[in-house]
Design a protein around this motif. Structure first.
Motif, short mmCIF file in Angstrom:
data_model
loop_
_atom_site.label_atom_id
_atom_site.label_comp_id
_atom_site.label_asym_id
_atom_site.label_seq_id
_atom_site.Cartn_x
_atom_site.Cartn_y
_atom_site.Cartn_z
N TYR A 83 0.64 -0.84 0.53
CA TYR A 83 0.19 0.42 -0.42
C TYR A 83 0.86 1.51 -0.36
O TYR A 83 2.15 1.05 0.68
CB TYR A 83 -0.92 -0.14 1.40
N ASN A 84 0.50 1.90 -0.57
CA ASN A 84 1.30 3.62 -1.02
C ASN A 84 0.33 4.75 -1.08
O ASN A 84 -0.58 4.95 -1.55
CB ASN A 84 1.86 3.61 -2.04
N PRO A 85 0.82 5.67 0.39
CA PRO A 85 -0.44 6.18 0.38
C PRO A 85 0.44 7.83 0.11
O PRO A 85 -0.31 9.21 -0.05
CB PRO A 85 -0.49 6.99 2.20
N GLN A 86 1.05 8.05 -0.89
CA GLN A 86 1.90 9.07 -1.58
C GLN A 86 1.85 9.18 -2.62
O GLN A 86 2.58 9.82 -3.61
CB GLN A 86 3.34 8.83 -1.16
N ILE A 87 0.96 8.91 -3.87
CA ILE A 87 0.53 9.04 -4.63
C ILE A 87 -0.48 9.82 -5.60
O ILE A 87 -1.29 10.03 -4.29
CB ILE A 87 0.65 7.69 -5.49
N GLY A 88 -0.75 9.90 -6.38
CA GLY A 88 -2.44 10.65 -6.80
C GLY A 88 -1.66 11.10 -8.51
O GLY A 88 -0.16 10.82 -8.97
N ASP A 89 -2.30 12.02 -9.37
CA ASP A 89 -2.15 12.43 -10.26
C ASP A 89 -0.74 12.76 -10.37
O ASP A 89 -0.14 14.18 -10.70
CB ASP A 89 -2.76 12.75 -10.67
N GLY A 90 0.87 12.37 -10.75
CA GLY A 90 1.84 13.33 -10.45
C GLY A 90 2.37 13.57 -11.62
O GLY A 90 3.19 14.72 -11.97
N ARG A 91 2.05 13.24 -13.07
CA ARG A 91 2.37 13.61 -14.07
C ARG A 91 0.62 14.12 -15.47
O ARG A 91 1.29 13.61 -16.65
CB ARG A 91 3.28 12.87 -15.02
N GLY A 92 -0.12 13.96 -14.54
CA GLY A 92 -0.93 14.16 -15.71
C GLY A 92 -2.62 14.49 -15.16
O GLY A 92 -2.39 14.83 -13.94
N PRO A 117 0.98 18.18 -7.46
CA PRO A 117 1.50 17.91 -5.41
C PRO A 117 1.73 16.85 -5.46
O PRO A 117 1.96 16.39 -4.16
CB PRO A 117 0.04 19.04 -4.82
N PHE A 118 1.50 15.93 -6.58
CA PHE A 118 1.58 14.38 -6.10
C PHE A 118 3.05 13.68 -6.59
O PHE A 118 3.39 12.53 -7.41
CB PHE A 118 0.71 13.51 -6.77
N SER A 119 4.08 14.37 -7.42
CA SER A 119 4.53 14.57 -8.27
C SER A 119 6.12 14.09 -7.50
O SER A 119 7.16 12.79 -8.37
CB SER A 119 5.41 15.19 -9.61
#
Length: 483
Positions: A83-92, A117-119
């Motif tokens: 599980y990774n809570p540190q992601i999101g749309d990082g380049r899109g 903010p998620f890059s």
């Protein structure tokens, strides 16, 4: 804009907990490398001239009456089951939403459009080769009858990028995809992680309204949660079956790469099978074969279990488990359907279809004939016998091993055998998209900026799509939405 352009920016109405407004990157150059005329026409974007395409799909100026600013979507996810809570749309980001001619809500999303903010430590960019690879994956998957996002546009952006898995510096690009949804399983996981049943329910109701409206008739929130999960299970089972029949290996089936519409998207280390091999993996870093070709259905079910876990904040465990338990039977039925559809045959139904498919796949594995070659040779079943028995694999088809499989073809009626009159079936070999084919199309671009081989390959894939014609008569904007 064309009269058929129908803007409908719905996701933004969910509020600030679901996405962050961001600014697109200020790229130093704009060279249009791909524009999908056919799918632009489906959503009223076909009248845009070159200047307007650059404005909207390179600089990402808002489309008329659409989202005022791009939205980087918030989500978490299991990445290789961690599980990774540190992601999101990082380049899109989600750039716009619109309706097609039948009223279905569609997304325009980007890849390589800049930092968010998620890059984290990433540059928010996409390599040109990565964009070309996504174009080739989505184009071939459509031809092979898979419910997939479409690559709408690619602009080369004039930056030099450094990557560990490509010769660097390498060229940069920004891609826009047209798809039915970007509501990932990981979005539900994020809100469950923060123990926000209100946000889980809001996101679920958005998805029900947009994609699975039948689930909205179920009643209260727990009943809607079970119905929504069951619809998502059905759509995802169908997707897994279509991947298997297409000989496709996605490569990274993390929960942030699976959407609730059961639509294939986000192509990184994908591969198409050269030959039938259940253990074939696409990603060089998948050392344990977690996402190997033969493990994809199990991986999809595992991701659905994580969605069910998130829905327990608003649903009843027993009814959610019951919805999950529909996956095996749905997948089995979808697999038989997908394979018969790929072969242009009418299924007999029941155990006979399973026995036929098992025999065919065993033959493909033992003979190590090209995966797509066998499908191409026997498309339409016995109606293609003369063609198959005069082609490059004729000797294998005359073997004693193949005799029982031949009987299976003989016992099944061809569906629309007139498709065999398409010029595509006059060739000895089908269009393929194995690794070597993709690399051969890319090499002259990298060496001399020569795009002719890529266009020849795309034309061959278009011919395959027209010849197989696997999307005709099916429901869903992208030729595959599960009912």
């Amino acid at each position: 804009m064309a009269a058929s352009y129908r803007p409908d920016p719905r996701f933004v109405t969910l509020g600030a907990e679901f996405a962050d407004p961001v600014e697109p990157a200020d790229f130093p150059a704009a060279t249009e490398r791909w524009w999908n005329d056919r799918w632009a026409g489906a959503v009223g974007l076909d009248t845009l001239d070159a200047h307007a395409r650059t404005a909207h799909f390179h600089r990402f100026e808002p489309l008329p009456d659409n989202q005022p600013r791009p939205l980087a979507l918030r989500y978490h996810g299991h990445q290789f089951r961690t599980y990774n809570p540190q992601i999101g749309d990082g380049r899109g980001f989600l750039f716009a939403q619109l309706r097609d001619g039948e009223g279905r809500l569609l997304d325009l999303g980007t890849k390589g459009s800049g930092q968010t903010p998620f890059s984290r430590t990433g540059d928010g960019r996409l390599t040109l080769k990565g964009a070309v690879r996504e174009l080739l994956a989505s184009h071939m998957l459509e031809a092979r009858g898979v419910y997939t996002s479409k690559t709408l546009s690619i602009f080369e952006t004039g930056e030099a990028l450094h990557r560990g898995d490509e010769p660097s510096p390498t060229r940069s690009a920004v891609l826009t995809r047209l798809s039915h949804s970007h509501v990932r399983i990981g979005m539900f996981q994020r809100h469950a992680y923060f123990n926000r049943p209100d946000l889980v329910e809001a996101l679920m109701d958005y998805a029900i309204d947009a994609f699975h409206p039948e689930a909205g008739l179920a009643g209260d929130a727990p009943a809607r949660a079970a119905a929504f999960l069951e619809h998502t299970v059905a759509a995802s089972a169908r997707l897994a079956a279509e991947w298997m029949a297409a000989g496709f290996v996605h490569g990274v089936l993390n929960t942030d790469n699976l959407v609730v519409t059961g639509e294939s998207f986000d192509y990184g280390p994908w591969r198409f099978l050269p030959v039938f091999e259940p253990g074939f993996t696409a990603a060089y870093f998948d050392e344990g074969g977690l996402y190997a070709y033969g493990r994809q259905p199990e991986s999809v079910l595992w991701a659905l279990e994580q969605l069910a876990g998130s829905l327990t904040l608003i649903g009843e465990e027993e009814s959610l488990i019951k919805a999950l338990m529909t996956f095996p039977d749905r997948y089995r039925a979808a697999l038989y359907e997908a394979w018969h559809r790929r072969l242009g045959l009418k299924a007999l139904g029941g155990d006979a279809d399973g026995a036929f498919l098992t025999s065919l796949l065993r033959f493909m594995h033992e003979s190590q004939l090209p995966f797509e070659g066998v499908v191409f040779d026997w498309f339409g079943g016995e109606a293609s016998a003369r063609r198959a028995l005069s082609g490059p694999r004729a000797e294998a088809y005359r073997s004693e091993t193949f005799a029982a499989i031949r009987g299976g073809f003989e016992s099944r009626e061809p569906v629309r055998p007139e498709r065999l009159s398409h010029p595509y079936f006059n060739a000895d070999e089908p269009a393929d998209m194995v690794f070597e084919t993709m690399e051969a199309a890319w090499a002259p671009i990298a060496a001399e900026d020569d795009w002719s081989a890529l266009h020849v390959l795309l034309a061959a894939v278009d011919a395959a799509r027209e010849g197989y014609d696997l999307g005709r008569g099916r429901s869903g904007f992208l030729d595959g939405q599960a009912e």
